[in-house]
Design an enzyme around this catalytic site. Structure first.
Site, PDB file in Angstrom:
ATOM      1  N   CYS A 115      -1.968   2.068   2.725  1.00 16.21           N
ATOM      2  CA  CYS A 115      -2.768   0.984   3.301  1.00 16.21           C
ATOM      3  C   CYS A 115      -4.263   1.278   3.321  1.00 16.21           C
ATOM      4  O   CYS A 115      -5.064   0.383   3.602  1.00 16.21           O
ATOM      5  CB  CYS A 115      -2.280   0.681   4.710  1.00 16.21           C
ATOM      6  SG  CYS A 115      -0.552   0.162   4.773  1.00 16.21           S
ATOM      7  N   CYS A 130       0.815  -7.638  11.956  1.00 15.57           N
ATOM      8  CA  CYS A 130       0.091  -8.361  10.911  1.00 15.57           C
ATOM      9  C   CYS A 130       1.061  -8.851   9.842  1.00 15.57           C
ATOM     10  O   CYS A 130       2.118  -8.253   9.628  1.00 15.57           O
ATOM     11  CB  CYS A 130      -0.993  -7.483  10.284  1.00 15.57           C
ATOM     12  SG  CYS A 130      -0.363  -6.239   9.142  1.00 15.57           S
ATOM     13  N   GLY A 184       8.371 -10.303   3.674  1.00 11.71           N
ATOM     14  CA  GLY A 184       9.186  -9.378   4.458  1.00 11.71           C
ATOM     15  C   GLY A 184       8.536  -8.037   4.709  1.00 11.71           C
ATOM     16  O   GLY A 184       7.384  -7.800   4.329  1.00 11.71           O
TER      17      GLY A 184
END
Length: 394
Positions: free
Chosen positions: A82, A214, A115
């Site tokens: 990330c 998020c 998902g």
């Protein structure tokens, strides 16, 4: 050689839900062109490019940039979970600061699937083996998706240690929605209240509701990074500079401390923050605006303390006093953050750069933090890597 590093141009496209976006290479091309246009330079001026994405085959960076220009320059593809976008930015800044290049492009994009995030390669060991083992030991709940266990577990650790209330995390999400209402590039712009967040479906009883997480999104963002000399020579906007930047990876304490807050990167954030404050000769109290990695509301609260924006154990008071928003001590995530803007992994770090560059230019429209001169960026990837960047306005 150590050159002053300028953020000469930034570009970002609106984020979209998985399945509703254009393909990754189209998003990447658009963001790159926007950054070049904002900087006022032709792609021929770019000497290197660092392109970040997590989910994609090798050389996706070339696929996105070849329509912009095929000039034979080095194009390096970056994957750091990330924190991928800010890792590309880190490499671009390093190339310019060292004198290896005068003008570099950092680009990040992601075409996500709906998902929960999951591994792409099930036929080999996961880099999260140790993370999963310590999370099983500390929080259990094997029926809950891992990302929720990681960050929900960290939030619960803060609740257990300091008595933090679930409503405090809900208040962070509500704040994000108020900020995002003024951001035309955010995916979710509807304002929600603390009560709305508390009433959303419970993902982990007493620990996290759905609105505290998020959403996976698709998108792209880019930045043109150059030396001060290059900016002066070509008449570029040198208003925003990178005053300091640090990348950290995990310490022994990530696992040895038996603390879920450290499993999700608290010590990485604290050390990277310390490095940039020392390098820039300032402290947390000098920061006007922050974009930090709020993949979950729980992580935003923990990161307040990790970055020294408030004392350890003081995050709940920080939130309740309104010190994390306009009129408080430091405006956090004026863009709406990952919670409202969305989190396309490879683009997130450069989307943060986009927001803070506009804040320091004074061009953030209704989101503008008045008088902003110093901005801090925090982008976290488990596995792990954390990049903290300090920007200053000229």
């Amino acid at each position: 050689m150590s050159n002053q590093v300028i953020v000469a141009g930034v570009g970002m496209i609106p984020f979209a839900k998985p399945g509703a976006s254009e393909p990754y290479h189209v998003m990447g091309e658009k963001a790159a062109r926007l950054a070049l246009q904002d900087a006022g330079v032709d792609y021929k001026a770019i000497q290197q490019a660092y392109v970040g994405y997590v989910y994609g085959d090798s050389t996706c960076g070339q696929r996105a940039l070849y329509p912009v220009g095929m000039t034979g320059i080095p194009v390096l593809n970056v994957n750091n979970n990330c924190s991928t976008g800010s890792s590309a930015l880190f490499l671009a800044r390093q190339a310019v600061q060292s004198g290896a290049a005068d003008c570099v492009l950092a680009l990040g994009f992601e075409q996500m699937q709906p998902g929960a995030i999951k591994a792409a390669f099930a036929d080999r060991p996961t880099p999260f083996d140790e993370f999963d083992q310590i999370t099983d030991e500390l929080v259990g709940h094997a029926e809950i998706p891992l990302a929720l266990r990681y960050f929900g577990g960290a939030g619960k650790a803060h609740m257990d240690k300091y008595g933090t209330q679930l409503e405090t995390f809900a208040a962070i999400r509500a704040k994000a929605s108020r900020h995002a209402a003024n951001n035309p590039l955010a995916l979710f712009r509807k304002e929600v209240s603390t009560e709305d967040v508390m009433a959303s479906p419970m993902l982990w009883d007493g620990v996290m509701t759905r609105l505290m997480a998020c959403p996976p999104t698709c998108g792209a963002a880019a930045a043109v990074i150059c030396s001060e000399g290059f900016a002066k020579k070509h008449g570029l906007n040198a208003q925003v500079s990178i005053a300091a930047q640090a990348m950290t990876t995990d310490f022994h304490s990530t696992f040895d401390s038996k603390d879920m807050m450290r499993v999700v990167g608290y010590d990485m954030a604290r050390d990277a923050g310390r490095q940039v404050y020392e390098a820039a000769g300032i402290g947390p109290g000098d920061v006007d605006v922050v974009e930090l990695h709020d993949c979950f509301a729980q992580n935003e609260l923990i990161t307040y303390e990790g970055l020294g924006l408030c004392p350890e154990g003081g995050a709940e008071k920080f939130v309740r006093d309104g010190d994390n928003t306009y009129g408080g001590k430091v405006v956090t995530n004026p863009s709406g953050g990952l919670l409202s803007k969305g989190h396309p992994l490879g683009a997130t770090g450069l989307a943060q750069c986009y927001e803070l560059t506009h804040q320091l230019r004074g061009t953030a429209d209704q989101r503008q933090v008045q008088g902003a001169r110093v901005a801090l960026q925090h982008n976290l990837g488990l596995g792990g890597a954390c990049v903290v960047t300090l920007y200053k306005a000229a």
